[in-house]
Write a protein that holds these residues in place. Structure first.
Motif, PDB file in Angstrom:
ATOM      1  N   LEU A   1       0.812  -1.215   0.000  1.00 60.07           N
ATOM      2  CA  LEU A   1       0.000   0.000   0.000  1.00 60.07           C
ATOM      3  C   LEU A   1       0.844   1.263   0.000  1.00 60.07           C
ATOM      4  N   GLU A   2       2.165   1.110   0.153  1.00 60.22           N
ATOM      5  CA  GLU A   2       3.034   2.268   0.315  1.00 60.22           C
ATOM      6  C   GLU A   2       3.766   2.677  -0.965  1.00 60.22           C
ATOM      7  N   HIS A   3       3.383   2.092  -2.091  1.00 64.61           N
ATOM      8  CA  HIS A   3       4.084   2.406  -3.340  1.00 64.61           C
ATOM      9  C   HIS A   3       4.042   3.897  -3.685  1.00 64.61           C
ATOM     10  N   PRO A   4       2.858   4.554  -3.641  1.00 70.34           N
ATOM     11  CA  PRO A   4       2.824   5.992  -3.968  1.00 70.34           C
ATOM     12  C   PRO A   4       3.602   6.838  -2.967  1.00 70.34           C
ATOM     13  N   PHE A   5       3.728   6.359  -1.738  1.00 65.97           N
ATOM     14  CA  PHE A   5       4.402   7.104  -0.670  1.00 65.97           C
ATOM     15  C   PHE A   5       5.832   7.467  -1.062  1.00 65.97           C
ATOM     16  N   VAL A   6       6.540   6.542  -1.712  1.00 66.59           N
ATOM     17  CA  VAL A   6       7.915   6.793  -2.142  1.00 66.59           C
ATOM     18  C   VAL A   6       7.954   7.320  -3.583  1.00 66.59           C
ATOM     19  N   LYS A   7       7.028   6.870  -4.404  1.00 67.79           N
ATOM     20  CA  LYS A   7       7.057   7.244  -5.822  1.00 67.79           C
ATOM     21  C   LYS A   7       6.828   8.736  -6.032  1.00 67.79           C
ATOM     22  N   ILE A   8       5.979   9.354  -5.199  1.00 66.37           N
ATOM     23  CA  ILE A   8       5.652  10.774  -5.386  1.00 66.37           C
ATOM     24  C   ILE A   8       6.894  11.659  -5.364  1.00 66.37           C
TER      25      ILE A   8
ATOM     26  N   THR B   1       2.600   7.026  13.420  1.00 65.21           N
ATOM     27  CA  THR B   1       3.098   7.919  12.365  1.00 65.21           C
ATOM     28  C   THR B   1       2.359   7.655  11.059  1.00 65.21           C
ATOM     29  N   ARG B   2       2.187   6.393  10.730  1.00 65.52           N
ATOM     30  CA  ARG B   2       1.480   6.043   9.483  1.00 65.52           C
ATOM     31  C   ARG B   2       0.028   6.503   9.530  1.00 65.52           C
ATOM     32  N   LEU B   3      -0.620   6.338  10.673  1.00 65.78           N
ATOM     33  CA  LEU B   3      -2.004   6.790  10.813  1.00 65.78           C
ATOM     34  C   LEU B   3      -2.093   8.303  10.618  1.00 65.78           C
ATOM     35  N   ASN B   4      -1.144   9.043  11.193  1.00 64.47           N
ATOM     36  CA  ASN B   4      -1.138  10.493  11.014  1.00 64.47           C
ATOM     37  C   ASN B   4      -0.964  10.865   9.544  1.00 64.47           C
ATOM     38  N   ARG B   5      -0.135  10.116   8.834  1.00 64.39           N
ATOM     39  CA  ARG B   5       0.058  10.370   7.404  1.00 64.39           C
ATOM     40  C   ARG B   5      -1.245  10.181   6.642  1.00 64.39           C
TER      41      ARG B   5
ATOM     42  N   LEU C   1       6.979  13.568   5.335  1.00 65.20           N
ATOM     43  CA  LEU C   1       6.239  12.345   5.032  1.00 65.20           C
ATOM     44  C   LEU C   1       4.893  12.627   4.367  1.00 65.20           C
ATOM     45  N   VAL C   2       4.581  13.915   4.166  1.00 64.24           N
ATOM     46  CA  VAL C   2       3.323  14.304   3.523  1.00 64.24           C
ATOM     47  C   VAL C   2       3.623  15.318   2.408  1.00 64.24           C
TER      48      VAL C   2
ATOM     49  N   ASP D   1       7.814  -0.453  19.173  1.00 62.82           N
ATOM     50  CA  ASP D   1       8.279   0.136  17.921  1.00 62.82           C
ATOM     51  C   ASP D   1       7.175   0.135  16.864  1.00 62.82           C
ATOM     52  N   PHE D   2       6.408  -0.962  16.817  1.00 63.77           N
ATOM     53  CA  PHE D   2       5.324  -1.035  15.842  1.00 63.77           C
ATOM     54  C   PHE D   2       4.215  -0.045  16.194  1.00 63.77           C
ATOM     55  N   ALA D   3       3.920   0.110  17.476  1.00 56.83           N
ATOM     56  CA  ALA D   3       2.891   1.070  17.897  1.00 56.83           C
ATOM     57  C   ALA D   3       3.296   2.489  17.505  1.00 56.83           C
ATOM     58  N   ARG D   4       4.565   2.809  17.700  1.00 55.96           N
ATOM     59  CA  ARG D   4       5.050   4.146  17.348  1.00 55.96           C
ATOM     60  C   ARG D   4       5.023   4.354  15.832  1.00 55.96           C
TER      61      ARG D   4
END
Length: 396
Positions: free
Chosen positions: A12-19, A122-126, A153-154, A115-118
């Motif tokens: 699901l994170e492909h556009p996150f880096v591609k942009i 961050t991902r939820l905020n994004r 990240l945004v 670490d996963f919770a943190r």
């Protein structure tokens, strides 16, 4: 059960880096073309000045003025390249930060780790910021990004640029959007976009609405006829407006006069803009939510007597309503879930049967008994039993 499937989430994170990568490449290509064009033009200009100077057709003052003009143009080019370098540095930094963010995720092995919770926060905020930006809450999104220190990240500024065009369309002006089409002409052709034609069509409609037929006909000759090979039917249709008043009841022409067409233009622009900037057509919040609901949805979710109090799909008033049109999840192995606690019953939390035949988990029943002097109340029938009356259930 707590092991993370990294591949599924990263899909699901492909556009996150591609942009940022594509924006960096686009900025680089634009600056390269601009440099080549300017250098070629200036080289020709210097050659021309040199020839005229040798031939004596330019006096020293004219040569000096021409050279000063070249220096001024070079200074302008330098400023533009400086701005381009700033954009390239921005997107290079964002690419680096985002790759580090994903690399951090791949080093996390379990769902219950801090670490996963943190990382998940961050991902939820994004995702929330992405949703707010698409819904027009730019200031709130920017404030959240700043408070959470996730500006890299945004992509707030990309939405800000698009918003200016959308606001112009809301004011029923096509000028800004047509300029955007001109700037992105080559990329829009690759998408086979018809946005420019739709904008030209709307400007023609507005001229007819204002009862300016001569100007409308001249406009159509200049801007609509170039599209006749691919949009002849639409052009013929819209030209028919010249014979109808804006208050016509004739449906085809009444629809063309409808002000709601401006909303269609906004939606079309937004779709094209998202495609050019590599954003997902749907908000990431919707995509993520639908993926999660699909993974949880079963036939049991819509049978009242079998609903799980901890299953979001089982609540028909909230997320269950959103999941109605989603496909069912595919479960290769069955799971037995306790109606009291919502926990899965397995070898660590055995299924226990009461004398009335209803089955609940061992952990839930023992916890209830500890709070009620060894007594258990069946939530379905209200019958009360002693904890010693429960029996193990063996499933074969």
């Amino acid at each position: 059960m707590n092991k993370i499937n990294h591949d599924q989430l990263l899909s699901l994170e492909h556009p996150f880096v591609k942009i940022p990568v594509e924006k960096f490449r686009s900025s680089l290509r634009t600056s390269q073309k601009h440099i080549e064009k300017e250098i070629a033009m200036l080289t020709d200009k210097v050659t021309e000045i040199s020839k005229k100077s040798v031939q004596g057709s330019m006096d020293p003052k004219q040569v000096e003025a021409a050279l000063e003009a070249i220096v001024t143009r070079l200074s302008t080019l330098k400023r533009k390249l400086k701005d381009t370098r700033a954009d390239e540095a921005l997107y290079s930094q964002r690419t680096k930060v985002r790759l580090q963010h994903l690399q951090e995720f791949t080093s996390i092995s379990t769902l219950d780790s801090d670490d996963f919770a943190r990382w998940s926060r961050t991902r939820l905020n994004r995702i929330v910021i992405d949703y707010m930006l698409r819904d027009g809450f730019r200031e709130t999104a920017a404030l959240l990004a700043k408070n959470e220190h996730i500006e890299d990240l945004v992509d707030i500024e990309l939405f800000t640029q698009s918003t200016k065009v959308e606001q112009a369309l809301m004011r029923q002006s096509c000028t800004e959007c047509l300029q955007w089409c001109k700037e992105n002409n080559s990329n829009l052709k690759k998408l086979k976009s018809t946005l420019e034609f739709s904008l030209r069509e709307q400007e023609f409609i507005e001229l007819v609405r204002e009862r300016r037929p001569q100007e409308a006909i001249a406009y159509a000759k200049k801007y609509l006829t170039p599209w006749q090979e691919t949009h002849m039917k639409e052009i013929s249709h819209v030209m028919g407006l010249l014979a109808f008043q804006p208050d016509t009841k004739c449906f085809p022409y009444k629809r063309l006069y409808d002000k709601a067409r401006w909303n269609d233009l906004i939606a079309q622009f937004r779709s094209n803009s998202f495609a050019l900037q590599f954003f997902t057509p749907e908000p990431l919040l919707n995509v993520t939510l639908q993926a999660g609901l699909t993974a949880l949805k079963t036939m049991m979710c819509y049978q009242h007597e079998h609903r799980n109090i901890n299953c979001p799909v089982c609540d028909p008033e909230t997320l269950g309503a959103l999941a109605v049109d989603l496909p069912m999840s595919q479960h290769l192995n069955s799971s037995i879930v306790c109606r009291l606690s919502g926990q899965i019953m397995n070898e660590d939390n055995l299924p226990m049967a009461l004398p009335n035949g209803y089955v609940y988990s061992y952990n839930a029943l023992t916890e209830m008994a500890s709070l009620n002097n060894g007594k258990i109340t069946c939530p379905r029938t209200g019958a009360v039993f002693d904890i010693s009356q429960m029996k193990k259930v063996f499933i074969s």
